[in-house]
Design an enzyme around this catalytic site. Structure first.
Site, PDB file in Angstrom:
ATOM      1  N   ASP A 104      -1.410   6.663   6.363  1.00 55.31           N
ATOM      2  CA  ASP A 104      -2.507   5.754   6.017  1.00 55.31           C
ATOM      3  C   ASP A 104      -2.672   4.813   7.211  1.00 55.31           C
ATOM      4  OD1 ASP A 104      -4.106   3.677   5.095  1.00 55.31           O
ATOM      5  OD2 ASP A 104      -2.900   3.260   3.309  1.00 55.31           O
TER       6      ASP A 104
ATOM      7  N   TRP B 196       0.830  -1.214   0.000  1.00 57.56           N
ATOM      8  CA  TRP B 196       0.000   0.000   0.000  1.00 57.56           C
ATOM      9  C   TRP B 196       0.856   1.252   0.000  1.00 57.56           C
ATOM     10  CZ3 TRP B 196      -4.290  -1.213  -1.925  1.00 57.56           C
ATOM     11  CH2 TRP B 196      -4.964  -2.380  -1.561  1.00 57.56           C
TER      12      TRP B 196
ATOM     13  N   LYS C 273     -11.780  -1.722   6.947  1.00 54.37           N
ATOM     14  CA  LYS C 273     -10.907  -2.625   7.674  1.00 54.37           C
ATOM     15  C   LYS C 273     -11.353  -2.706   9.135  1.00 54.37           C
ATOM     16  CE  LYS C 273      -8.612  -3.086   3.929  1.00 54.37           C
ATOM     17  NZ  LYS C 273      -7.466  -2.368   3.399  1.00 54.37           N
TER      18      LYS C 273
END
Ligand code: PLP
Length: 360
Positions: free
Chosen positions: A171, A101, A195
């Site tokens: 993030d 990511w 998530k």
């Protein structure tokens, strides 16, 4: 009704209490005679839903007044572009690459300016967090970027990098609300909610006010300008109203559980049960440097692909589902987010012990 223990990395398990509440309110939300799904985002009823969600999130994370909370769409991945478009005034940014990511965010930023990779753990398949105490931070960097919890590899920063005064952007998709955080250390904290918070389809951006300007890169779309959404209280266009509503319920659930200190305690307790077992198992092994282990995503392997596949299959048959590792790394991964009860982790470890005995 038969519920499984769902170890998916995301979309992921939600608190049963919240699911029941939203089911109860499906046909008639709070006397409106309609579901939140059917409701105008300009209605008074919805305005109080979004206001309350923001208020509860601010309370949970202790968000200072000089930060805005934005409920946006496009997922975490859209932020990979939105961040440089809005923040790259000098067209320079530094990235710490600790997984797929972070790497995607780094690659996206290269489209908008000079993105420097100032540290990486790719040399060891992202199984650790690099020492970030004295990195070559660029003097003209507009920000330093991290992915705080690496969902795929199962690592987490236990200490934030020394950004040498530069704005930190993080993030936090897979560790959002898993423990207390000092918001003042960041310029932007953002994460996809699917998530650790709510249903898929939304990203929450917590952004310091001075970073919200009209001075964005030329050609930045209106919809990708933070100021657009900030000025409109996240209601510039139709937001993901139902997702905001469910996230609001989760915020209330977290408050009722005792807030983020208590979530941290629970998450440490749950993760310890699994890591302690992995540390003494002869069959299963963790894949991450112990000091950098995530409390949320726990990858492990047997070292034998066929044995891994057998385990995933038999676990699913026993009601322990979505334990297959990310397609890029293989093996197994148990995501044990806030909503995963301790009983779920205990059931997993009991099953692993039994499997180990049977396959010794
Ligand atoms: C899942 C994930 C993403 C991507 O999220 P989308 O909402 O699908 O774009 C980005 N970063 C992290 C850390 C993730 O876990």
């Amino acid at each position: 009704m038969s519920r499984v223990y769902n170890f998916s990395a995301g979309p992921a398990v939600l608190p049963e209490e919240v699911l029941k509440e939203v089911a109860d309110e499906m046909m008639d939300y709070n006397g409106t005679g309609m579901s939140v799904m059917e409701m105008s985002h300009r209605s008074a009823a919805f305005q109080s839903i979004i206001d309350e969600a923001e208020k509860d999130l601010r309370e949970l994370m202790n968000i200072p007044d000089n930060y805005k909370v934005l409920f946006l769409q496009g997922g975490a991945s859209q932020q990979f572009a939105m961040i440089p478009m809005n923040l790259m005034k000098n067209k320079v940014a530094d990235y710490i690459v600790t997984g797929q990511w972070a790497k995607k965010a780094y690659q996206e930023a290269q489209k908008y300016g000079k993105a420097n990779k100032i540290a990486s753990s790719e040399d060891e398949t992202f199984s650790y967090i690099p020492d970030c105490s004295d990195l070559p931070v660029s003097p003209d960097a507009d920000y330093v970027y991290i992915c705080e919890n690496n969902t795929i590899y199962g690592t987490k920063y236990k200490e934030l990098p020394n950004t040498k005064g530069k704005t930190l952007v993080a993030d936090v998709s897979s560790c959002f609300l898993s423990e207390p955080v000092d918001v003042t250390k960041y310029g932007i904290i953002y994460g996809g909610v699917q998530k650790n918070i709510g249903p898929a389809g939304m990203v929450i951006v917590i952004i310091r006010e001075d970073l919200i300007t009209e001075d964005v890169l030329p050609g930045t779309p209106t919809m990708l300008t933070y100021k657009t959404h900030s000025d409109a209280g996240s209601l510039y266009n139709t937001p993901n109203a139902y997702c905001i509503y469910v996230c609001g319920k989760v915020f209330k659930w977290l408050k009722a559980m005792g807030g983020l200190e208590e979530m941290k305690r629970r998450n440490e307790e749950k993760a310890k049960i699994l890591y302690d077992y992995l540390d003494q198992s002869k069959l299963f092994h963790g894949t991450v440097v112990a000091k950098d282990r995530s409390l949320m995503n726990v990858p492990f392997v047997t070292g034998d692909k066929e044995m891994d596949a057998k385990f995933v299959k038999e676990a699913a048959a026993a009601g322990l589902v979505n334990l297959k590792g990310h397609r890029s790394v293989g093996g197994m991964r148990a995501s044990i987010y806030n909503a995963m009860p301790k009983a779920g982790v205990e059931a997993l470890v009991a099953f692993m012990k039994k499997f180990e005995e049977e396959n010794a």
